[in-house]
Write a protein that holds these residues in place. Structure first.
Motif, PDB file in Angstrom:
ATOM      1  N   ARG A 136     -11.598  19.520  37.987  1.00 38.85           N
ATOM      2  CA  ARG A 136     -12.810  20.063  37.563  1.00 38.85           C
ATOM      3  C   ARG A 136     -13.592  20.121  38.917  1.00 38.85           C
ATOM      4  N   PHE A 138     -16.415  21.745  39.658  1.00 40.05           N
ATOM      5  CA  PHE A 138     -17.750  22.022  39.734  1.00 40.05           C
ATOM      6  C   PHE A 138     -18.441  20.527  39.406  1.00 40.05           C
ATOM      7  N   ASP A 154     -12.981  25.029  35.147  1.00 43.28           N
ATOM      8  CA  ASP A 154     -14.431  24.963  35.261  1.00 43.28           C
ATOM      9  C   ASP A 154     -15.141  24.604  33.976  1.00 43.28           C
TER      10      ASP A 154
END
Length: 179
Positions: A136, A138, A154
């Motif tokens: 993941r 971000f 994302d």
């Protein structure tokens, strides 16, 4: 809550073979490399990869450990209910070895930081790499990035990535849950 299927069992099988091949490219016969799965969820991925490396790719004498990081986490005292520790199953030292930490989802990076601290009891490794099924990208709170990733996702912080395994849910799959 609704959920969307990101990976099915066939997708996961393909990813596992690709990750195994990448590990072989970088570690050859694994004579100086150990795999360490993070308890509890990383252990399923680590066991699957180890089995695949042994049976499909004929890697002999592969060392696999399962590391409990429960009380090394910086947030274990902040939970409402007490945490239950899993067992650490490592009957070897990592002194001078190449270590591949294995976990299912890389989210904030806190589990990996806890694993780095927990591993100090087993020696000083030559090098440490990180392998995750889902990255993941971000959501990181710490400057930690995977060396091997199955799939990059994302997802925003309100969304949850859920990995299910045949051993626990009777089905290999990865979902993203929406609130």
């Amino acid at each position: 809550m609704s959920k969307k299927n990101l990976l099915n069992s066939k997708d996961i099988e393909i990813i596992l073979h690709r990750l195994a091949c990448q590990l072989i490219e970088n570690h050859n016969d694994f004579s100086n490399t150990v795999l360490i799965g993070l308890q509890p969820r990383g252990s399923y991925l680590a066991n699957r990869l180890a089995e695949l490396l042994k049976t499909s790719y004929h890697i002999k004498d592969l060392e696999l450990g399962l590391l409990d990081i429960t009380f090394y986490r910086d947030d274990f005292r902040r939970r409402d209910a007490p945490l239950e520790a899993a067992s650490t199953e490592m009957d070897f030292l990592i002194e001078g070895k190449n270590v591949v930490i294995i976990d299912d989802v890389l989210y904030s990076g806190r589990s990996v930081r806890a694993a780095l601290t927990a591993m100090q009891s087993y020696g000083r490794p030559e090098a440490i790499e990180l392998l995750v099924l889902i990255d993941r990208r971000f959501s990181r709170h710490l400057p930690i990035q995977p060396d091997y990733r199955g799939r990059q996702v994302d997802a925003i912080n309100e969304e949850k990535v859920l990995v299910t395994w045949t051993e626990t849910h009777k089905k290999d799959a990865v979902y993203i849950e929406f609130k």
